[in-house]
Design an enzyme around this catalytic site. Structure first.
Site, mmCIF file in Angstrom:
data_model
loop_
_atom_site.group_PDB
_atom_site.id
_atom_site.type_symbol
_atom_site.label_atom_id
_atom_site.label_comp_id
_atom_site.label_asym_id
_atom_site.label_seq_id
_atom_site.Cartn_x
_atom_site.Cartn_y
_atom_site.Cartn_z
ATOM 1 N N ASP A 205 0.804 -1.216 0.000
ATOM 2 C CA ASP A 205 0.000 0.000 0.000
ATOM 3 C C ASP A 205 0.843 1.274 0.000
ATOM 4 O O ASP A 205 2.020 1.279 0.352
ATOM 5 C CB ASP A 205 -0.872 0.033 1.267
ATOM 6 N N ASP A 206 0.145 2.344 -0.316
ATOM 7 C CA ASP A 206 0.611 3.729 -0.129
ATOM 8 C C ASP A 206 1.658 4.183 -1.137
ATOM 9 O O ASP A 206 2.196 5.275 -1.014
ATOM 10 C CB ASP A 206 1.145 3.968 1.293
ATOM 11 N N HIS B 278 -6.305 3.263 -3.801
ATOM 12 C CA HIS B 278 -6.159 3.542 -2.364
ATOM 13 C C HIS B 278 -6.454 5.014 -2.072
ATOM 14 O O HIS B 278 -5.939 5.568 -1.119
ATOM 15 C CB HIS B 278 -4.753 3.151 -1.922
ATOM 16 N N HIS C 278 -5.045 9.515 0.462
ATOM 17 C CA HIS C 278 -5.075 8.753 1.711
ATOM 18 C C HIS C 278 -5.889 9.451 2.798
ATOM 19 O O HIS C 278 -5.490 9.500 3.970
ATOM 20 C CB HIS C 278 -3.648 8.488 2.212
ATOM 21 N N HIS D 237 3.630 -2.234 3.107
ATOM 22 C CA HIS D 237 3.692 -0.914 2.472
ATOM 23 C C HIS D 237 4.973 -0.730 1.666
ATOM 24 O O HIS D 237 6.061 -0.940 2.181
ATOM 25 C CB HIS D 237 3.590 0.171 3.544
HETATM 26 ZN ZN LIG Z 1 -2.667 3.197 3.242
#
Ligand SMILES: [Zn+2]
Length: 274
Positions: free
Chosen positions: A91-92, A141, A145, A243
């Protein structure tokens, strides 16, 4: 090259698993949307559809409040691969550590799923192209965020998700984006429904080594923590959250240097299907 220097650091220390399921009380952290993997119950943060155990393959009934759509499947949050496989999710990103993660995955012949943040896609479109070229699965995503996005108006949610998809499509025009992961796991029925309307299934997780919590652990300690948590909790059907972006991910990179071959040996690692 430098990243490989971390490779050794995975084997000591076994944190009790429960320790990793820290009580995430603030909105700034991930509430555990724990299915069965977490030994402790989740923090109690209401998610849209608490699932007590991950249904392996049955289409569990969705929350009545979320059902309105006609054509989309009932919005449910996916928390298991539904089989014996294991899915790694990152993620991210994309971010500076993404190419290193991609290289490791390539070397191990492993496909994974990347949950991308719109502003990071804007900054690193070339990494999105690499992700797609390597055959990984994409997941929306959100634009930047916003962990409270799901509580905002339907128009705001839809615009955010659409903008993120549009940015991904600027990088890779024919990219398939079949998944949505709410920041912080703060899925709401509205967000899940809107994602479904946009053709995306909501993707949760069942293993969270908390590699995002760089305030709590760092360096070798974080690497060891990630390794022991993933080793202790991953089982057939697991969806593992990690991540590749959003901060210093050197500990994650170091952990996966060791974990990837281990996991690949033990499980069939898959990208979420598109
Ligand atoms: Zn995230």
């Amino acid at each position: 090259m430098a990243a490989l220097a971390f490779a050794a650091g995975c084997s000591h220390e076994t944190h009790p698993t429960a320790a990793s399921w820290h009580a995430s009380s603030g909105s700034g952290s991930y509430p555990g949307i724990t299915p069965s993997a977490g030994p402790s119950a989740s923090s109690g943060r209401p998610v849209s559809r608490p699932v007590s155990s991950p249904p392996p393959s049955s289409p569990a009934p969705a929350s009545p409040s979320a059902s309105a759509s006609s054509s989309s499947p009932a919005p449910a949050i996916i928390r298991s691969t539904g089989g014996a496989t294991v899915a790694l999710t990152f993620d991210d990103g994309p971010g500076p550590d993404t190419p290193t993660i991609l290289k490791m995955l390539r070397e191990q012949g492993v496909k994974a799923t990347f949950c991308l943040i719109g502003v990071n896609v804007q900054e690193y479109p070339q990494y999105v192209q690499e992700i797609v070229k390597d055959g990984h699965t994409l997941c929306n995503h959100t634009w930047k965020h916003d962990e409270a996005l799901g509580k905002k108006s339907a128009d705001v949610i839809r615009a955010d998700l659409q903008k993120t998809n549009d940015e991904i499509h600027k990088a890779v025009p024919d990219a398939q984006i079949k998944y949505f992961r709410h920041p912080g796991g703060n899925f709401t029925p509205a967000a899940v429904q809107i994602a479904a309307d946009l053709g995306m299934k909501s993707l949760g997780w069942s293993v969270d080594p908390s590699d995002w919590n760089i305030k709590k652990w760092s360096g070798q300690q974080m690497t060891s923590h990630i390794c022991s948590n993933v080793r202790n909790n991953t089982k057939p059907g697991s969806i593992v959250l990690s991540h590749d972006g959003g901060g210093d991910r050197s500990a994650t990179v170091a952990a996966y240097k060791t974990l990837l071959p281990e996991l690949a040996n033990k499980f069939t690692l898959v990208a979420m299907p598109v």
